[in-house]
Design an enzyme around this catalytic site. Sequence first.
Site, PDB file in Angstrom:
ATOM      1  N   ALA A 242       0.833  -1.200   0.000  1.00 16.71           N
ATOM      2  CA  ALA A 242       0.000   0.000   0.000  1.00 16.71           C
ATOM      3  C   ALA A 242       0.867   1.249   0.000  1.00 16.71           C
ATOM      4  O   ALA A 242       1.847   1.345   0.751  1.00 16.71           O
ATOM      5  CB  ALA A 242      -0.927   0.015   1.220  1.00 16.71           C
ATOM      6  N   CYS A 243       0.524   2.182  -0.859  1.00 16.05           N
ATOM      7  CA  CYS A 243       1.192   3.482  -0.879  1.00 16.05           C
ATOM      8  C   CYS A 243       0.137   4.558  -1.041  1.00 16.05           C
ATOM      9  O   CYS A 243      -1.059   4.282  -1.037  1.00 16.05           O
ATOM     10  CB  CYS A 243       2.254   3.564  -1.980  1.00 16.05           C
ATOM     11  SG  CYS A 243       1.601   3.566  -3.656  1.00 16.05           S
ATOM     12  N   ASP A 244       0.582   5.791  -1.193  1.00 13.97           N
ATOM     13  CA  ASP A 244      -0.347   6.911  -1.217  1.00 13.97           C
ATOM     14  C   ASP A 244      -1.326   6.812  -2.378  1.00 13.97           C
ATOM     15  O   ASP A 244      -2.528   7.000  -2.216  1.00 13.97           O
ATOM     16  CB  ASP A 244       0.446   8.217  -1.301  1.00 13.97           C
ATOM     17  CG  ASP A 244      -0.374   9.415  -0.856  1.00 13.97           C
ATOM     18  OD1 ASP A 244      -1.019   9.316   0.183  1.00 13.97           O
ATOM     19  OD2 ASP A 244      -0.359  10.426  -1.561  1.00 13.97           O
TER      20      ASP A 244
END
Length: 507
Positions: free
Chosen positions: A417-419
């Site tokens: 998960a990232c921005d």
Amino acid sequence: MTSTSAPSKPGGARVHVQRFGTFLSGMVMPNIGAFIAWGLITAFFIQTGWTPVPQLGGFPDAAGNEYTGLVGPMITYMLPLLLAYTGGKMVYDTRGGVVGAIATMGVIVGSDVPMFIGAMIMGPLAAWLMKKVDAIWDGKIKAGFEMLVNNFSAGILGGLLALAGFFGIAPVVTWLSHILETAVGWLVGMHLLPLASLLVEPGKVLFLNNAINHGVFTPLGVDQVAQQGKSILFLIEANPGPGVGILLAFMFFGVGMAKASAPGAIIIQFFGGIHEIYFPYVLMKPMLIIAAIAGGMTGVAINAAFQTGLRAPASPGSIIAVLIQTAPDSYVGVILSVVGAAAVSFIISAVILRASRKRDLASENAGDLSAAIAQTEANKGKKSSVLGTMGSAAAEGAAPEAQTTTIAGPIDNIVFACDAGMGSSAMGASVLRNKLKKAGVTDVKVTNQAIANLTGDADLVVTQNELTERARQKSPNSVHVSVDNFMNSPKYDEVVQRVKQSKGDSE
């Protein structure tokens, strides 16, 4: 696996700016393809385009027949509605997107200018209101009436908001659009538009370049294109010249890892359009922000002098994308603006680097670039696969990444998960997927997504250090692993071993 101390709570003005900027760019970036399609159709088929076609460009033919064409309806209806739907969906999933699009239709019809600003206001606002209305009777609807209530509540609220947009919001946004248009026109007329670089260049390095470009300049620029056929605003942030000049200076006058990595960074920045790759170099030498500002101002000044512009946003900010979107009468000015910006930033950067070269050689160490990369990603509030690759080389031999919690139980679903849920997390997922495959583990699902879209059903969530707290809030029952670098983390090998152990324990 060792545990780390709890990350510091996010806060402060910078974090709020990051979140707001991410939200604005999050509405625009998924729809960049639509903007580019509209720009290409405009470039080819309008009356002054490369291959004018009345039926597509929407201008009278030789016989005097009038046509609606594609260009007008796309900018008036399609693009604002896409922004509204995307913004609404970000707030309240598909239901929010639908209600946001309904509400925005009132703003579109009630105005005589393209409603990009109106769409970016009404879409999220309508979705938020729909979410609040649904909360009123959540769990109170009798079985069998859910669909009836949901459909009619969305229809009624959407219709009321469309009316409110037509009579209330549209006039205000139209007035605001005219004010902004006048302000830009005044800056151009007074030859002050280059001063925008005083804010844009530091903003790119310290916050979100996508938020500046797509959250601010894209909506204003598209309005200009609708009236003038091109916009200089698309070139203020996207010009690759300032970054190339700084990287060239490092290639010739830098030291250590910064010098060695500069040639590859130039290719990625200039042709790939990934501007963030030069940000760590500026952070290593904060004085270089002067070079970036001067280069940016030079590029804008040349574009203003030649009255150049692009037909649509150049995304990513590659020289290839810039030239594809350049208006037919603007090629000379655009090319000169890139060359001029690069030359000015190179000269100033070279002076700064030469002045400190002896001191840098005396204190040279590979950690400088690694620390600057970490600072860049912290300033932006998200990680980058491109910077991560550079950092893995610069930080070789440094302390291992931190991670949290001990993994226990069978692990079947791993989420990176990232921005934004795209570039860096996709690359990290690919790396781990390959490691699992080589280890003979084929029954584990490894995916990537935005932190905002975490559903809580992942067994293990991998994030960068500064994003772990946000991920834990969205998926509290998952095991969370924190890494510094998505591309080349030594913790991946440990995760693979833990996955294999968990599979053996569960049999």
